[in-house]
Write an enzyme that holds these catalytic residues in place. Structure first.
Site, short mmCIF file in Angstrom:
data_model
loop_
_atom_site.label_atom_id
_atom_site.label_comp_id
_atom_site.label_asym_id
_atom_site.label_seq_id
_atom_site.Cartn_x
_atom_site.Cartn_y
_atom_site.Cartn_z
N SER A 152 0.85 -1.19 0.00
CA SER A 152 0.00 0.00 0.00
C SER A 152 0.89 1.24 0.00
CB SER A 152 -0.86 -0.03 1.26
OG SER A 152 -1.32 1.26 1.57
N TYR A 165 -2.24 -0.82 10.05
CA TYR A 165 -2.25 -1.19 8.64
C TYR A 165 -0.92 -0.77 7.96
CZ TYR A 165 -4.07 -1.21 3.81
OH TYR A 165 -4.28 -1.43 2.46
N1 LIG Z 1 -8.65 -0.55 -1.96
C1 LIG Z 1 -7.56 0.20 -1.82
O1 LIG Z 1 -7.55 1.42 -1.99
C2 LIG Z 1 -6.27 -0.48 -1.44
C3 LIG Z 1 -5.12 0.29 -1.45
C4 LIG Z 1 -3.91 -0.31 -1.12
C5 LIG Z 1 -3.87 -1.64 -0.78
N2 LIG Z 1 -5.00 -2.37 -0.75
C6 LIG Z 1 -4.88 -3.78 -0.39
O2 LIG Z 1 -5.35 -4.57 -1.45
C7 LIG Z 1 -5.87 -5.80 -0.95
C8 LIG Z 1 -7.28 -5.98 -1.48
O3 LIG Z 1 -8.04 -4.86 -1.03
P1 LIG Z 1 -9.55 -4.58 -1.43
O4 LIG Z 1 -9.72 -3.13 -1.54
O5 LIG Z 1 -9.95 -5.46 -2.56
O6 LIG Z 1 -10.26 -5.01 -0.07
P2 LIG Z 1 -11.59 -5.82 0.18
O7 LIG Z 1 -11.98 -5.54 1.59
O8 LIG Z 1 -12.59 -5.58 -0.89
O9 LIG Z 1 -11.09 -7.33 0.09
C9 LIG Z 1 -10.36 -7.97 1.08
C10 LIG Z 1 -10.86 -9.38 1.17
O10 LIG Z 1 -10.08 -10.08 2.14
C11 LIG Z 1 -10.96 -10.94 2.84
N3 LIG Z 1 -10.43 -11.25 4.15
C12 LIG Z 1 -10.31 -10.41 5.21
N4 LIG Z 1 -9.81 -11.08 6.25
C13 LIG Z 1 -9.59 -12.36 5.85
C14 LIG Z 1 -9.07 -13.50 6.47
N5 LIG Z 1 -8.67 -13.48 7.75
N6 LIG Z 1 -8.99 -14.65 5.76
C15 LIG Z 1 -9.39 -14.70 4.47
N7 LIG Z 1 -9.88 -13.63 3.82
C16 LIG Z 1 -9.98 -12.48 4.50
C17 LIG Z 1 -12.26 -10.14 2.97
O11 LIG Z 1 -13.34 -11.01 3.24
C18 LIG Z 1 -12.33 -9.49 1.61
O12 LIG Z 1 -13.03 -10.31 0.72
C19 LIG Z 1 -5.79 -5.69 0.57
O13 LIG Z 1 -4.61 -6.30 1.02
C20 LIG Z 1 -5.71 -4.20 0.80
O14 LIG Z 1 -5.09 -3.92 2.02
C21 LIG Z 1 -6.22 -1.82 -1.08
#
Ligand SMILES: NC(=O)c1ccc[n+]([C@@H]2O[C@H](COP(=O)([O-])OP(=O)(O)OC[C@H]3O[C@@H](n4cnc5c(N)ncnc54)[C@H](O)[C@@H]3O)[C@@H](O)[C@H]2O)c1
Length: 271
Positions: A152, A165
């Site tokens: 991130s 985070y």
């Molecule tokens: N959306 C953003 O702006 C952004 C920015 C930087 C990084 N990220 C990272 O990208 C990745 C995906 O993010 P996203 O936006 O699609 O988030 P999201 O919340 O839509 O998806 C995350 C998924 O992880 C699953 N999850 C959570 N805890 C879990 C566990 N213990 N075991 C199994 N599954 C689990 C959730 O059920 C969810 O489906 C994450 O690592 C997030 O930190 C997102």
């Protein structure tokens, strides 16, 4: 499909595949001929992901498991090998934040909830390390394999209020470099470990922080846009290209790197 970017036939396990970015990437890869394992912790959401995936092709399966549950992951690994015979890649998409691990606007730094802090560290960091240790065994045996982690923007720059985070994502950058080095030194140059670092994409977790109900930006959303030269948030499909590249032979000399997909956020000091 250009051979250099061919991912067809690859067996790719995607954790967090019930979420926005990893779930979208999973479908994208399946549409490009990959055999995709949708791993999530909620049965109902995994079932929904599989219903959608089956509409793309039969080359998919669901695994319901928490990314912190080593035994559940081992069982999932063996189910994947039973069905597809091998594992070519792991995408560690599960991750996220929770309010207690951040400093709320009305809170002092010292009010941080250490239990939530630990939960967020565990989900993001251990939730990447444990699946890599489980599925990475396939890469040792085969002498080929690919891991993609999710970092991130908050891993390299201080993002106000967001402590747990950010700490976890910084550790993921370090883990990416460490694992890339160890895997290459021990199992050769066909086992690669990289990460993508998305900038700001609207997800369920950050939607209310960044946008108002009428679609305008919140104060924080506007601050992010001000520091993003592209002057917009990312669209989920804009992460797929970096993932595709890292999974394919086009990146055969690339390991231990973190690719920013951020509209210039990490390049711009904001002035
Ligand atoms: N959306 C953003 O702006 C952004 C920015 C930087 C990084 N990220 C990272 O990208 C990745 C995906 O993010 P996203 O936006 O699609 O988030 P999201 O919340 O839509 O998806 C995350 C998924 O992880 C699953 N999850 C959570 N805890 C879990 C566990 N213990 N075991 C199994 N599954 C689990 C959730 O059920 C969810 O489906 C994450 O690592 C997030 O930190 C997102």
């Amino acid at each position: 499909m250009n051979e250099l970017f061919d991912v067809s036939g690859k067996v790719i396990v995607v954790t967090g595949a019930t979420g926005i970015l990893a779930g979208g990437a999973a479908q994208y890869l399946q549409k490009n001929g990959a055999k995709v394992v949708y791993l999530g912790r909620n049965q109902e959401r995994v079932d929904k992901a599989i219903t959608e995936a089956e509409a793309i092709s039969p080359d998919c399966m669901g695994v319901t498991c928490d990314v912190l549950d080593e035994q559940g992951l081992e069982a999932g690994y063996s189910n994947v090998v039973d069905k597809f015979g091998r594992v070519d890649a792991l995408i560690n998409g599960a991750g996220g934040n929770m309010p207690g691990a951040t400093i709320g606007p009305d809170k002092e730094i010292f009010d941080l909830d250490l239990k939530d802090y630990s939960k967020v560290m565990d989900l993001n960091l251990k939730g990447t390390v444990v699946p890599t240790l489980v599925f990475g065994k396939a890469f040792k045996e085969q002498g080929t394999g690919c891991v993609i982690n999710f970092s991130s923007m908050s891993s390299t720059q201080a993002l106000t209020r967001v402590l747990g985070y950010s700490n976890a994502k910084a550790a993921i950058d370090n883990f990416t470099r460490w694992m890339a080095t160890e895997m290459a030194l021990k199992y050769g140059d066909k086992v690669r470990v990289n990460a993508v670092a998305p900038g700001f994409f609207i997800s369920k977790q950050n939607k209310a922080l960044l946008t108002n109900e009428d679609g305008t930006f919140t104060k924080r959303g506007q601050q992010v846009i001000n520091k993003t030269p592209f002057k917009r948030f990312g669209k989920q499909e804009e992460v797929y290209g970096a993932i595709h590249y890292l999974l394919s032979d086009a990146s055969s000399f690339v390991t231990g790197t973190v690719i920013a997909v951020d509209g210039g956020f990490s390049s711009f000091c904001g002035v």
